[in-house]
Motif scaffolding. Structure first.
Motif: not given
Length: 514
Positions: A261-267, A472-485
């Protein structure tokens, strides 16, 4: 009046309250009759002296007043009409996220690809006896996650991440012994942990939450960058504006979903090696400096680390009185782990002994986020080929491994699917093989009797942590591309063990707005 002091107690007196009161009164310079009760707050074994092994305990003494009882029950709201939160995975991160949702008035809906703890047993029996893997129900997948049937060790260094004591108290409230609140290395045991997990399930259901077993998530629903729920393999969908992704370190299909889906993952770096098993008496003799372990002492534990060049080699997930378990999640791979029952009364001691795998060791990581995952999987597949299939594991005696000799025979060991004598140099990548080869004799210099051909190396220990991180964002803990995840726990790369995963689950639930 209360006084907290530290005492040294011989093993034969550790359960003798009168003896402890007498020693405490002597140190406090009061009459023993004034001590109306005590509470042990911390307990550890000190085996540094070769002459005498003792317990170090921190004790609260109640002077001229009765002790107050500790109450560990947590109050949970009924959330039947609350805002829904989908939690993917019923491991420690998912279960503790659900419990925190109850505390906040949110309605947790857990979806778990595997079975409940009772039904998992049949699949684990087939794993051990027949070498048949159910990819949705095994040592990694199912209610309670990997920790349920892999020991229940609760030791953690994660104090800065959250309230470790709260996690332990929740476990006590659901049936764990209060010993886990005081022991330096708390441990529940694979024979007892399933009952505690079942009690947590009942709490979630009784307070209005939902748990759906045999429900594998195949898609995360989103609209304009906002999560809308999840889609299941049976075609059903569950709608929610908040999803906690707590899948564990082996949910490769969901990593692949993100990539498609082109959502960020990283090694992410991880560690890989073997599981090493000794007769427990060798470890007892080395650690307790005795010919025969005192019956008042538990089976001995060890922790070893060595720097080989610029690379760390270390023991991991040590199981006194334990068993080596097959932890593959699909056919065509061999993965091992270890566990102990609550009494730790098996005749063997095993530990993962692993080597750091850095991003620089797998050059493709610069352009391909799944390079570390593929590296891990290739080693597991080689172990299967060289073991001969049906989860039989390639193995070698320790001294033979270091000297590059094929073992003529293998010692009796605890790995039930069976072991096959094989050169582990054909399984392990050269840099891992060489680092282990150098480290094991050095471990033997640190711990008498460790470097011996009575020990067996069983390959491979590869699921130490996830080789993928879901950012994930350090403050919100959400994925940078998906609000609510909310990527969560070991599978997302933010925990390593039951307690740290549980803390991360609670932190993610806390991040969800009401």
């Amino acid at each position: 009046m209360q006084h907290e002091i530290e005492l040294s107690v011989l093993p034969e007196h550790i359960a003798d309250e009168a003896h402890i009161i007498h020693k405490g009164a002597e140190q406090l310079k009061i009459a023993p009759s004034r001590v109306k009760g005590l509470k042990i707050r911390k307990r550890s074994i000190d085996a540094r002296s070769k002459k005498q092994v003792v317990f170090r305990i921190r004790v609260i003494f109640f002077i001229d007043e009765a002790p107050t009882p500790d109450i560990y029950n947590v109050r949970y709201a009924n959330v039947a009409g609350g805002k829904p939160v989908v939690i993917v995975g019923a491991g420690p991160a998912g279960l503790f996220a659900a419990l925190r949702c109850l505390e906040k008035g949110l309605r947790p809906i857990i979806v778990e690809r595997g079975k409940n703890v009772q039904e998992r047993r049949r699949d684990l029996a087939r794993l051990n006896k027949e070498g048949i893997v159910n990819p949705d129900s095994n040592y990694c997948f199912g209610e309670g996650g990997a920790g349920t049937y892999s020991d229940g060790k609760l030791y953690t260094r994660s104090n800065k991440r959250g309230d470790v004591q709260h996690v332990l108290q929740v476990l006590v409230a659901h049936g764990a012994t209060e010993d886990i609140l005081v022991d330096a290395r708390p441990h529940i045991g694979t024979n007892k942990l399933p009952h505690i997990i079942q009690a947590i399930r009942h709490t979630i259901l009784n307070q209005g939450g939902e748990i759906h077993f045999n429900s594998r998530v195949i898609d995360i629903l989103e609209s304009f960058g906002r999560v809308r729920g999840v889609k299941l393999a049976n075609g059903a969908s569950i709608t929610a504006d908040d999803v906690i992704l707590a899948t564990g370190h082996s949910a490769r299909d969901l990593f692949e979903l993100f990539h498609r889906k082109g959502w960020l993952v990283e090694p992410k770096p991880f560690a890989l090696g073997v599981r090493i098993e000794h007769p427990q008496e060798i470890i007892d003799q080395a650690q307790y400096h005795c010919a025969v372990r005192d019956p008042h002492l538990p089976p001995a534990y060890y922790s070893l680390v060595e720097q080989v060049g610029a690379r760390g080699v270390f023991s991991f997930c040590m199981c006194p009185g334990g068993i080596i378990a097959p932890c593959a999640t699909d056919k065509g791979e061999v993965v091992v782990n270890g566990w102990s029952p609550s009494k730790r009364n098996n005749p063997f001691a095993n530990s993962g002994t692993v080597v750091q795998v850095n991003l620089s060791d797998v050059p493709q990581t610069a352009r391909y986020p799944f390079a570390m995952l593929d590296f891990q999987h290739e080693v597991e597949e080689r172990a299967d080929v060289i073991g001969g299939g049906r989860l039989v594991a390639p193995a070698q005696r320790m001294v033979d491994f270091v000297h590059g000799k094929l073992s003529d025979t293998l010692p009796i060991n605890s790995y039930k699917p069976g072991t096959r004598s094989a050169p582990l140099s054909e399984v392990l990548p050269p840099f891992i093989h060489d680092a282990l080869k150098q480290a094991l004799p050095l471990f033997g210099k640190k711990m008498k009797g460790y470097f011996t051909n009575e020990a067996i190396l069983v390959g491979v220990e590869s699921r130490t942590s996830s080789p993928i991180r879901i950012p994930r964002d350090k403050l919100t803990l959400q994925h940078p591309q998906l609000t609510g995840l909310y990527p969560c726990g070991e599978g997302a790369g933010y925990a390593g063990g039951i307690v740290s995963a549980a803390i991360d689950g609670m932190n993610c639930a806390d991040a969800i707005p009401l």
